[in-house]
Design a protein around this motif. Structure first.
Motif, mmCIF file in Angstrom:
data_model
loop_
_atom_site.group_PDB
_atom_site.id
_atom_site.type_symbol
_atom_site.label_atom_id
_atom_site.label_comp_id
_atom_site.label_asym_id
_atom_site.label_seq_id
_atom_site.Cartn_x
_atom_site.Cartn_y
_atom_site.Cartn_z
ATOM 1 N N ASP A 252 0.809 -1.247 0.057
ATOM 2 C CA ASP A 252 -0.125 -0.093 -0.052
ATOM 3 C C ASP A 252 0.881 1.216 -0.095
ATOM 4 O O ASP A 252 2.094 1.025 -0.114
ATOM 5 N N GLY A 253 0.253 2.610 0.137
ATOM 6 C CA GLY A 253 0.740 3.619 0.155
ATOM 7 C C GLY A 253 2.041 3.948 1.248
ATOM 8 O O GLY A 253 2.796 4.708 0.934
ATOM 9 N N GLN A 254 1.904 3.200 2.193
ATOM 10 C CA GLN A 254 2.852 3.329 3.277
ATOM 11 C C GLN A 254 4.032 2.142 3.172
ATOM 12 O O GLN A 254 4.821 1.783 4.089
ATOM 13 N N GLY A 255 4.001 1.262 1.901
ATOM 14 C CA GLY A 255 4.715 0.347 1.913
ATOM 15 C C GLY A 255 4.734 -0.998 2.587
ATOM 16 O O GLY A 255 5.418 -1.829 2.621
ATOM 17 N N LYS A 256 3.515 -1.023 3.253
ATOM 18 C CA LYS A 256 3.218 -2.395 3.945
ATOM 19 C C LYS A 256 2.424 -3.464 2.722
ATOM 20 O O LYS A 256 1.726 -3.212 2.263
ATOM 21 N N LEU A 257 2.933 -4.633 3.164
ATOM 22 C CA LEU A 257 2.390 -5.561 2.273
ATOM 23 C C LEU A 257 1.018 -5.803 2.530
ATOM 24 O O LEU A 257 0.422 -5.808 3.712
ATOM 25 N N MET A 258 -0.154 -5.701 1.406
ATOM 26 C CA MET A 258 -1.421 -5.932 1.628
ATOM 27 C C MET A 258 -1.873 -7.369 1.943
ATOM 28 O O MET A 258 -1.391 -8.315 1.614
ATOM 29 N N SER A 259 -2.732 -7.403 3.048
ATOM 30 C CA SER A 259 -3.514 -8.659 3.183
ATOM 31 C C SER A 259 -4.625 -8.684 2.319
ATOM 32 O O SER A 259 -5.724 -8.517 2.338
ATOM 33 N N ASP A 260 -4.332 -9.596 1.242
ATOM 34 C CA ASP A 260 -5.291 -9.482 -0.120
ATOM 35 C C ASP A 260 -5.056 -10.933 -0.565
ATOM 36 O O ASP A 260 -4.071 -11.474 -0.601
ATOM 37 N N ASP A 261 -6.215 -11.319 -1.356
ATOM 38 C CA ASP A 261 -6.189 -12.488 -2.192
ATOM 39 C C ASP A 261 -5.198 -12.397 -3.026
ATOM 40 O O ASP A 261 -4.653 -13.651 -3.605
ATOM 41 N N VAL A 262 -4.681 -11.380 -3.814
ATOM 42 C CA VAL A 262 -3.545 -11.347 -4.670
ATOM 43 C C VAL A 262 -2.242 -11.962 -4.105
ATOM 44 O O VAL A 262 -1.712 -12.532 -4.780
ATOM 45 N N ASN A 263 -1.914 -11.291 -3.083
ATOM 46 C CA ASN A 263 -0.691 -11.578 -2.311
ATOM 47 C C ASN A 263 -0.796 -13.025 -1.657
ATOM 48 O O ASN A 263 0.246 -13.671 -1.641
ATOM 49 N N ASP A 264 -1.878 -13.512 -1.667
ATOM 50 C CA ASP A 264 -2.179 -14.949 -1.174
ATOM 51 C C ASP A 264 -1.694 -15.757 -2.598
ATOM 52 O O ASP A 264 -1.306 -17.046 -2.204
ATOM 53 N N ARG A 265 -1.793 -15.381 -3.805
ATOM 54 C CA ARG A 265 -1.556 -16.174 -4.902
ATOM 55 C C ARG A 265 0.042 -15.977 -5.552
ATOM 56 O O ARG A 265 0.304 -16.633 -6.552
ATOM 57 N N VAL A 266 0.599 -14.923 -4.904
ATOM 58 C CA VAL A 266 1.786 -14.806 -5.252
ATOM 59 C C VAL A 266 2.765 -15.849 -5.172
ATOM 60 O O VAL A 266 2.987 -16.420 -4.101
ATOM 61 N N ALA A 267 3.587 -16.411 -6.117
ATOM 62 C CA ALA A 267 4.477 -17.535 -5.839
ATOM 63 C C ALA A 267 5.954 -17.245 -5.909
ATOM 64 O O ALA A 267 6.701 -18.059 -5.619
ATOM 65 N N SER A 268 6.018 -15.968 -6.006
ATOM 66 C CA SER A 268 7.452 -15.488 -5.809
ATOM 67 C C SER A 268 8.099 -15.836 -4.636
ATOM 68 O O SER A 268 7.241 -15.774 -3.599
ATOM 69 N N ALA A 269 9.254 -15.886 -4.381
ATOM 70 C CA ALA A 269 9.910 -16.154 -3.234
ATOM 71 C C ALA A 269 9.657 -14.658 -2.334
ATOM 72 O O ALA A 269 9.681 -13.517 -3.065
ATOM 73 N N PRO A 270 9.627 -14.708 -0.695
ATOM 74 C CA PRO A 270 9.384 -13.352 -0.202
ATOM 75 C C PRO A 270 10.915 -12.843 -0.526
ATOM 76 O O PRO A 270 11.777 -13.271 -0.817
#
Length: 317
Positions: A252-270
């Motif tokens: 988000d605008g503060q640079g915090k990872l969003m708790s969101d369905d999209v991030n739940d599907r990201v297969a990239s490494a953290p």
């Protein structure tokens, strides 16, 4: 009108003119307009840059204003590494200047004698940077991809850079055999449990340095253009406050990872832990202003390679 310059200022202007001519590919007439000087002065400055040995393959003289911007950004956002390159006022490229600077920084890390793990993201800017790398023999190092090399249709992802890097850099390379986004969180967990993928994830977590691009939000953003998100999904993300993404991870605008369905599907490494690793973002361009600002504000990255226009924007407040 030609300006009267002191010795340091004249070298600064010679370096700027040399950058515009040799890196950005501008004519002397275009340099004169961009710098507000006569064509003859532009010609003399380019000649001075050569005479003073400021021009090699890369610009070899730090411009004072760029150094000042870098120092101010380092202090304001508590960054480990900052490099600011000149802006080309009339340029349209989103990679010129920062690609060369990014390549130089990658090369510096790869020339270390002690073994390191270098992690790499994906995208147009990183590909442009990797394309600038010379041939390097460094078998002691490991290079690992944070993001998948598979497109949403199963084809090879064009802007995945791990294979381009392998052509120039003789080290052990570890690709991520996954797409950026999968269909569900359950599918991600299943794929991440595979031994080959698990090994790559474990190596990425040990990265000493990581180089990533910074993606903006919008229907013209890479996640949409590359087919990973539909336009309505992107618009919904933006409505929920999304400001940018790195390796598919949306913040988000503060640079915090969003708790969101999209991030739940990201297969990239953290992203590797910023406390123990250098995570350097390479990005410029007005459309990325807010994404870059959010990334440095929320410490998604602790290093930045960018240009003067972005630096000026970040230092306004």
């Amino acid at each position: 009108m030609a300006r009267k310059l002191d010795s340091q200022g004249r070298l600064d202007d010679a370096a700027r003119a040399g950058w515009l001519y040799y890196v950005a590919g501008r004519t002397q007439d275009e340099i004169a307009i961009a710098m507000g000087i006569s064509r003859q002065s532009a010609q003399r400055l380019v000649s001075l840059a050569v005479a003073e040995r400021l021009i090699k393959v890369r610009l070899d003289h730090p411009i004072a204003a760029c150094l000042e911007y870098a120092a101010a950004l380092r202090q304001k956002f508590k960054l480990r590494h900052v490099e600011v390159v000149p802006s080309d006022p009339n340029g349209t490229s989103s990679t010129v200047g920062i690609a060369e600077a990014g390549a130089a920084e990658i090369e510096r890390w790869l020339k270390r004698s002690d073994p390191i793990v270098l992690a790499i993201g994906t995208g147009r800017t990183l590909k442009a940077a990797v394309d600038q790398l010379p041939a390097i023999e460094c078998p002691q190092h490991r290079v690992v991809s944070l993001t998948g090399n598979i497109g949403p249709d199963g084809s090879a992802a064009y802007y995945n850079v791990i294979f381009s890097m392998a052509d120039a850099v003789k080290a052990r390379h570890y690709p991520m055999p996954l797409p950026v986004l999968v269909s569900s969180a359950a599918e991600r967990e299943l794929l991440h449990a595979q031994a080959l993928v698990r090994s790559t994830l474990d190596i990425s977590a040990q990265a000493d340095v990581t180089f990533v691009g910074i993606g903006e939000m919008g229907i013209e953003a890479p996640l949409c253009l590359d087919g990973f998100l539909e336009k309505d999904e992107m618009l919904a993300l933006m409505k929920r406050g999304a400001a940018g993404e790195i390796c598919g991870w949306v913040f988000d605008g503060q640079g915090k990872l969003m708790s969101d369905d999209v991030n739940d599907r990201v297969a990239s490494a953290p992203l590797p832990p910023r406390e123990a690793s250098s995570v350097i973002g390479i990005a410029k361009g007005k459309r990325k202003f807010e994404a870059i600002k959010a990334a440095v504000t929320g410490h998604q990255i602790n290093g930045l390679i960018t240009d003067e226009a972005v630096a000026e924007f970040l230092l306004r407040d």
